[in-house]
Enzyme design. Sequence first.
Site, PDB file in Angstrom:
ATOM      1  N   CYS A  41       1.121  -1.295   0.082  1.00  0.00           N
ATOM      2  CA  CYS A  41       0.091   0.113   0.051  1.00  0.00           C
ATOM      3  C   CYS A  41       0.794   1.345  -0.064  1.00  0.00           C
ATOM      4  CB  CYS A  41      -1.021   0.020   1.209  1.00  0.00           C
ATOM      5  SG  CYS A  41      -2.082   1.406   1.518  1.00  0.00           S
ATOM      6  N   CYS A  44      -0.049   3.511   2.884  1.00  0.00           N
ATOM      7  CA  CYS A  44       0.641   3.274   4.079  1.00  0.00           C
ATOM      8  C   CYS A  44       2.108   3.474   4.471  1.00  0.00           C
ATOM      9  CB  CYS A  44       0.624   1.549   4.174  1.00  0.00           C
ATOM     10  SG  CYS A  44      -1.029   1.105   4.276  1.00  0.00           S
TER      11      CYS A  44
END
Length: 418
Positions: A41, A44
């Site tokens: 991600c 993230c």
Amino acid sequence: RTFTTYGSIKPHISKLFPLSVHFCDKLDKIIAYCHFYAPWCGYCKKLEPVWYDVGAELKSSGSPVRVGKMDGTAYSGMSSEFGVRGYPTIKLLKGDLAYNYKGPRTKDDIVEFANRVAGPAVRALPSKQMFDHMMKRHDVLFVYFGGESPLKEKYIDMAAELIVYTYFFSASEDVLPESVTLPELPSVVVFKDGAYFTYDEYVDGGLSSWVNKERFQSYLQIDGFTLYELGETGKLVAIAVIDEKDPTEESGRDFQFGHMDGNDYINSLIMGEVSVPSIIILNTSNEQYFLPSEPVETLEQLVHFINSVLDGSAQAQGGDGMFQRVKRVAFDAKSTIMSVFRSSPVLGCFLFGLPLGVISLMCYGICTAESDDGQEDMELMKRDDEEEEDDEEDEPRQAPGELEVLQRRKEGNKPHFS
């Protein structure tokens, strides 16, 4: 399964907590602030350094909140137990409650959320000085005035649910300035925009619904997170899409006014293009939006546009119908693919290029097989045609020979005269 916590100013792992049944038992004794992430991600990865700073800030301030993170893909069972449905997800775990953080991903906002939710749902204001201090600190302030009552019980239950959005306080009537007069006690009052408004159960309906509508200033700067929260108020949202912050205040209890810097978020929301500057009104209850038929340049034009929305003469666009839902799915899929390619081109080529390559090879194999079969059939038909032509050519060649033999036989039978 481990729950990583940061324990000092320096960004390093200081202690590990096992995320198991024993960890769930410890939630009665500790307050856990967890970042659920996925290694692939991109959002993230951007949050990672901010999250380290959050841990350092809460540790240095003496907060009881223990900050940590977990790979949600590696421990999918634990992620499902805490209701994680996407990445990144930030949750504050307090006893048997899990509070979702949905605000801006900045250190100050994340720390402020932890300090607010980790404390009591309703904070007391014991003195006039404390009340004045909170009035200066908060743009919107909810206060319960009075003693024990059914209304206070509702207020406490509501605060435990909506503490994720704002603070809630309680005080006696003695802390109020002389300019504030309450119609009755007990009362729930919101202070904002230089005024105050009292909750009326018969007029305003449920307490939670009223707080949701009143927890914003009448005019504010709007971003994606704020607009998401405004969706729960049920109000029409009038947004000025501008380049520079030059707000012109308007009042209205049925409208939420604000401005947004740039048009990127609005363009993605309506799946279209909004010019800058411009005015747009969003109906958060059914996802419709309204655009003026001509540029709004004066206050009279703005008022006329707003009135046309209220009386139904303005043309509504968008909505939550089936066509818009299908369009949204296609738009979100396209945006997700573009986001993956922008954040990690190699990963994007692997995720989307490999399946496309396999499908292309399969299609090529099917088409090639059909072409080969057709070519063999054509060759067989050609051979049959050639054999038939050869047979037809042999028949004419044999016919003159047979006539010559018959002629000779006839000549042999004729009488000869000397």
